[in-house]
Write a protein that holds these residues in place. Structure first.
Motif, PDB file in Angstrom:
ATOM      1  N   ASN A 403       0.862  -1.187   0.000  1.00 30.13           N
ATOM      2  CA  ASN A 403       0.000   0.000   0.000  1.00 30.13           C
ATOM      3  C   ASN A 403       0.898   1.237   0.000  1.00 30.13           C
ATOM      4  OD1 ASN A 403      -2.247   1.588   0.073  1.00 30.13           O
ATOM      5  ND2 ASN A 403      -2.741   1.216   2.207  1.00 30.13           N
ATOM      6  N   PRO A 404       1.090   1.884  -1.145  1.00 23.58           N
ATOM      7  CA  PRO A 404       0.360   1.813  -2.410  1.00 23.58           C
ATOM      8  C   PRO A 404       0.553   0.470  -3.129  1.00 23.58           C
ATOM      9  CG  PRO A 404       1.592   3.866  -2.244  1.00 23.58           C
ATOM     10  CD  PRO A 404       2.067   3.002  -1.139  1.00 23.58           C
ATOM     11  N   ALA A 405      -0.464   0.119  -3.921  1.00 27.60           N
ATOM     12  CA  ALA A 405      -0.442  -1.116  -4.692  1.00 27.60           C
ATOM     13  C   ALA A 405      -0.619  -0.800  -6.170  1.00 27.60           C
ATOM     14  CB  ALA A 405      -1.552  -2.044  -4.207  1.00 27.60           C
ATOM     15  N   THR A 406      -0.295  -1.807  -7.014  1.00 29.16           N
ATOM     16  CA  THR A 406      -0.406  -1.596  -8.460  1.00 29.16           C
ATOM     17  C   THR A 406      -1.401  -2.561  -9.098  1.00 29.16           C
ATOM     18  OG1 THR A 406       1.869  -0.799  -8.548  1.00 29.16           O
ATOM     19  CG2 THR A 406       0.868  -1.458 -10.628  1.00 29.16           C
ATOM     20  N   ASP A 407      -1.100  -3.869  -9.035  1.00 30.76           N
ATOM     21  CA  ASP A 407      -1.955  -4.851  -9.691  1.00 30.76           C
ATOM     22  C   ASP A 407      -2.676  -5.772  -8.715  1.00 30.76           C
ATOM     23  OD1 ASP A 407      -1.388  -4.217 -12.468  1.00 30.76           O
ATOM     24  OD2 ASP A 407       0.639  -4.928 -12.032  1.00 30.76           O
ATOM     25  N   VAL A 408      -2.000  -6.111  -7.624  1.00 31.92           N
ATOM     26  CA  VAL A 408      -2.553  -7.058  -6.654  1.00 31.92           C
ATOM     27  C   VAL A 408      -2.301  -6.530  -5.250  1.00 31.92           C
ATOM     28  CG1 VAL A 408      -2.426  -9.406  -5.709  1.00 31.92           C
ATOM     29  CG2 VAL A 408      -2.219  -9.038  -8.182  1.00 31.92           C
ATOM     30  N   VAL A 409      -3.307  -6.653  -4.399  1.00 34.33           N
ATOM     31  CA  VAL A 409      -3.151  -6.308  -2.993  1.00 34.33           C
ATOM     32  C   VAL A 409      -3.548  -7.531  -2.176  1.00 34.33           C
ATOM     33  CG1 VAL A 409      -5.486  -5.346  -2.762  1.00 34.33           C
ATOM     34  CG2 VAL A 409      -3.700  -4.638  -1.179  1.00 34.33           C
ATOM     35  N   GLU A 410      -2.842  -7.768  -1.082  1.00 30.48           N
ATOM     36  CA  GLU A 410      -3.133  -8.917  -0.232  1.00 30.48           C
ATOM     37  C   GLU A 410      -3.669  -8.435   1.104  1.00 30.48           C
ATOM     38  OE1 GLU A 410      -1.222 -13.237   1.023  1.00 30.48           O
ATOM     39  OE2 GLU A 410       0.000 -11.737  -0.013  1.00 30.48           O
ATOM     40  N   VAL A 411      -4.730  -9.069   1.568  1.00 31.55           N
ATOM     41  CA  VAL A 411      -5.360  -8.737   2.842  1.00 31.55           C
ATOM     42  C   VAL A 411      -5.068  -9.869   3.822  1.00 31.55           C
ATOM     43  CG1 VAL A 411      -7.507  -8.142   4.014  1.00 31.55           C
ATOM     44  CG2 VAL A 411      -7.180  -7.512   1.620  1.00 31.55           C
ATOM     45  N   PHE A 412      -4.552  -9.515   5.016  1.00 33.66           N
ATOM     46  CA  PHE A 412      -4.214 -10.492   6.047  1.00 33.66           C
ATOM     47  C   PHE A 412      -5.097 -10.283   7.266  1.00 33.66           C
ATOM     48  CE2 PHE A 412      -0.340  -9.776   3.628  1.00 33.66           C
ATOM     49  CZ  PHE A 412       0.147 -11.054   3.433  1.00 33.66           C
ATOM     50  N   SER A 439     -10.727 -18.031   5.018  1.00 34.64           N
ATOM     51  CA  SER A 439      -9.290 -17.821   4.886  1.00 34.64           C
ATOM     52  C   SER A 439      -8.823 -16.649   5.738  1.00 34.64           C
ATOM     53  CB  SER A 439      -8.943 -17.563   3.424  1.00 34.64           C
ATOM     54  OG  SER A 439      -7.587 -17.201   3.297  1.00 34.64           O
ATOM     55  N   LEU A 440      -7.570 -16.691   6.178  1.00 35.27           N
ATOM     56  CA  LEU A 440      -6.970 -15.582   6.915  1.00 35.27           C
ATOM     57  C   LEU A 440      -6.164 -14.665   6.004  1.00 35.27           C
ATOM     58  CD1 LEU A 440      -5.773 -17.334  10.203  1.00 35.27           C
ATOM     59  CD2 LEU A 440      -7.832 -15.970   9.823  1.00 35.27           C
ATOM     60  N   SER A 441      -6.110 -14.981   4.709  1.00 37.64           N
ATOM     61  CA  SER A 441      -5.453 -14.084   3.752  1.00 37.64           C
ATOM     62  C   SER A 441      -6.082 -14.269   2.379  1.00 37.64           C
ATOM     63  CB  SER A 441      -3.949 -14.333   3.684  1.00 37.64           C
ATOM     64  OG  SER A 441      -3.675 -15.571   3.078  1.00 37.64           O
ATOM     65  N   GLU A 442      -6.190 -13.154   1.648  1.00 41.15           N
ATOM     66  CA  GLU A 442      -6.753 -13.170   0.311  1.00 41.15           C
ATOM     67  C   GLU A 442      -5.999 -12.196  -0.579  1.00 41.15           C
ATOM     68  OE1 GLU A 442      -8.963 -15.130  -0.919  1.00 41.15           O
ATOM     69  OE2 GLU A 442      -9.843 -16.021   0.894  1.00 41.15           O
ATOM     70  N   LYS A 443      -5.746 -12.622  -1.818  1.00 41.53           N
ATOM     71  CA  LYS A 443      -5.151 -11.743  -2.812  1.00 41.53           C
ATOM     72  C   LYS A 443      -6.247 -11.216  -3.732  1.00 41.53           C
ATOM     73  CE  LYS A 443      -0.514 -13.729  -2.899  1.00 41.53           C
ATOM     74  NZ  LYS A 443       0.548 -14.339  -3.732  1.00 41.53           N
ATOM     75  N   ILE A 444      -6.218  -9.920  -4.005  1.00 44.04           N
ATOM     76  CA  ILE A 444      -7.269  -9.277  -4.796  1.00 44.04           C
ATOM     77  C   ILE A 444      -6.633  -8.611  -6.006  1.00 44.04           C
ATOM     78  CG2 ILE A 444      -9.112  -7.548  -4.765  1.00 44.04           C
ATOM     79  CD1 ILE A 444      -9.149  -7.895  -1.722  1.00 44.04           C
ATOM     80  N   ASN A 445      -7.156  -8.889  -7.164  1.00 48.85           N
ATOM     81  CA  ASN A 445      -6.678  -8.282  -8.406  1.00 48.85           C
ATOM     82  C   ASN A 445      -7.324  -6.895  -8.553  1.00 48.85           C
ATOM     83  OD1 ASN A 445      -6.146  -7.487 -11.037  1.00 48.85           O
ATOM     84  ND2 ASN A 445      -6.357  -9.547 -11.870  1.00 48.85           N
ATOM     85  N   ILE A 446      -6.513  -5.848  -8.529  1.00 42.25           N
ATOM     86  CA  ILE A 446      -7.004  -4.479  -8.645  1.00 42.25           C
ATOM     87  C   ILE A 446      -6.524  -3.811  -9.926  1.00 42.25           C
ATOM     88  CG2 ILE A 446      -7.258  -4.121  -6.147  1.00 42.25           C
ATOM     89  CD1 ILE A 446      -4.509  -2.705  -6.245  1.00 42.25           C
ATOM     90  N   SER A 447      -6.050  -4.607 -10.872  1.00 41.61           N
ATOM     91  CA  SER A 447      -5.451  -4.039 -12.082  1.00 41.61           C
ATOM     92  C   SER A 447      -6.453  -3.272 -12.936  1.00 41.61           C
ATOM     93  CB  SER A 447      -4.811  -5.149 -12.917  1.00 41.61           C
ATOM     94  OG  SER A 447      -5.790  -6.108 -13.309  1.00 41.61           O
ATOM     95  N   ASN A 448      -7.745  -3.547 -12.742  1.00 40.67           N
ATOM     96  CA  ASN A 448      -8.750  -2.841 -13.541  1.00 40.67           C
ATOM     97  C   ASN A 448      -9.178  -1.511 -12.922  1.00 40.67           C
ATOM     98  OD1 ASN A 448      -8.900  -4.795 -15.546  1.00 40.67           O
ATOM     99  ND2 ASN A 448     -10.407  -6.005 -14.388  1.00 40.67           N
TER     100      ASN A 448
END
Length: 469
Positions: A403-412, A439-448
């Protein structure tokens, strides 16, 4: 393309046009605390060499928000509904000559504009015309003009009664000049009040404060160079002076605004910093007895800048403080003689000295939370509390990276399983909604998603700020 966005963002921030969060006390080149820069429009874009007053209009049909900014040579109209991408719609040129002083207020979907320029009078502009601008920026013409006075320093409007009060004209010893604007394009002069000399600025209300002697009366609170002047203007044929309020070390009583309960009148003295050596000084009058206003206390800031226009919204006081920019104060305990600066955005980063540069005025009344600052030297700023007015939960079991992120951000999550994630843009619009298992972690695609500031809401309980490059 994504790789060049951080460089582009830095370039734009340097020239103050881009959306820039307040991080570690700076939004690009601007010192700040608690306020993000959403956008700026330069004076060059407006075709002017100086700025002055500002006000706002919200279209009752669709809720769109518009900033109105006074310029040396006219008045600019800007659609700020998307505050990150404001649209300069056009300018109404001055009625006569250019001037450093121009003031704007709004009533019944019309703007009323005065200026210190000789022979300017009062321009009337139908703001609903902004709905159909097809070739921005346009050069507008006024819809009506009132010539009952020439130059005026300021204009005050009581929207509850449909009366405008021009102050600082050559009529009525500079006192308020009454204009009936209930039919906006047919303004009619209805006298004035000349018994308390020159008035620089004022606020007029239908009184519903603690002094029951004046309940329901139309009361004028004037800032009259060396005093505050309280006048009953209910009967335009027979205005009655109620009282004056005085304070020590007076240099120039400039402008004031009532607290929402009408118990206190918060004023600024424009010259006491430069002439008497105060830091930015604010005087708070107790006006619970309109016949006997008294100083409740004085507040002196940590900077030397000159105070200018200040307005109250709820328990906050928004002060345009020239070289110190916009200063925001918590006045929830004004009764206990406490006033605390909580946020600021400094539009003049090179100095906080007592000189006449920087922030002239502020308009904090938009329902969206967008705040307009008009700067003498740098044009129109739009700022806002971060996270869309939602406080980030910093004591949380969740974290996001990078954070800042570009294409993918991960939430823990340290403890709680992640069930839902929602992402909102700066307009409060939901741009992403996701559901998960345990899940205790997820990856989110924010490229759009476009570059900018966002709010991530996790499990409908925790909010986190997210910056996308």
């Amino acid at each position: 393309m994504k790789k060049i966005l951080p460089v582009l963002a830095l370039f734009l921030a340097t020239f103050s046009f881009a959306q820039t969060p307040c991080v570690n006390g700076m939004a690009g080149q601007y010192p700040c605390s608690g306020l993000d820069l959403l956008s700026r429009i330069s004076l060059g874009t407006f075709g002017s060499d100086r700025g002055n007053d500002s006000w706002g209009w919200t279209d009752p049909l669709d809720g769109k928000e518009y900033a109105l900014m006074g310029l040396g040579n006219g008045t600019a109209f800007v659609d700020i509904t998307d505050p990150v991408n404001p649209v300069y719609l056009g300018k109404l040129p001055t009625h006569t000559d250019p001037s450093s002083w121009r003031d704007i207020k709004v009533y019944n979907d019309h703007a009323f504009i005065v200026s210190e320029a000789g022979g300017h009078g009062m321009q009337v502009f139908d703001l609903t015309r902004l709905r159909s601008v097809s070739n921005a920026p346009e050069t507008f013409t006024e819809d009506a003009h009132y010539n009952g006075f020439g130059n005026a320093h300021n204009i005050v409007i009581n929207e509850e009664t449909g009366y405008a009060y021009a102050v600082g004209t050559v009529s009525f010893n500079g006192g308020p000049h009454f204009v009936n604007i209930q039919d906006p394009i047919n303004p009619v002069g209805e006298g004035g009040f000349s018994n308390d000399y020159y008035c620089h600025d004022a606020q007029v209300v239908i009184y519903d404060g603690p002094d029951s002697d004046y309940t329901g009366r139309e009361i004028f609170f004037g800032s009259n160079e060396d005093r505050i002047s309280i006048v009953d203007v209910t009967d335009k044929n027979n205005p009655i002076g109620i009282s004056n309020g005085f304070y020590g070390s007076v240099d120039y009583t400039h402008q004031g605004w009532l607290t929402e309960d009408k118990r206190y009148f918060i004023i600024g003295d424009e010259l006491d910093e430069a002439n008497s050596g105060f830091n930015t000084r604010t005087i708070i009058f107790d006006v619970t007895d309109l016949d006997n206003p008294v100083v409740h206390f004085e507040y002196e800031a940590t900077v030397a800048a000159i105070d200018h226009n200040g307005y109250v919204k709820g328990n906050e006081f928004y002060l345009a403080s020239y070289r110190a920019g916009l200063r925001v104060f918590d006045i929830s305990d004004v009764e206990g003689e406490n006033m605390v600066e909580t946020k600021f955005f400094d539009t003049y980063p090179s100095s906080n000295s007592a000189r006449f540069d920087g922030a002239w005025s502020v308009y904090p009344f938009f329902a969206s939370g967008n705040i307009v600052i008009s700067d003498i030297n740098s044009g129109l700023f739009i700022v806002r509390d971060p996270l869309l007015g939602v406080n980030e939960n910093t004591i949380s079991n969740f974290a996001i990276t990078p954070n800042p992120a570009t294409d993918v951000v991960e939430v823990f999550s340290k403890v709680d399983p992640i069930s839902t994630i929602e992402i909102f843009n700066v307009l409060g619009q939901k741009v992403m909604a996701l559901n998960f298992g345990d899940s205790l972690s997820e990856k989110i695609n924010i490229s759009n998603l476009q570059s900018g500031m966002y709010v991530m809401k996790i499990n409908s309980t925790t909010t986190k700020g997210l910056l996308i490059d």
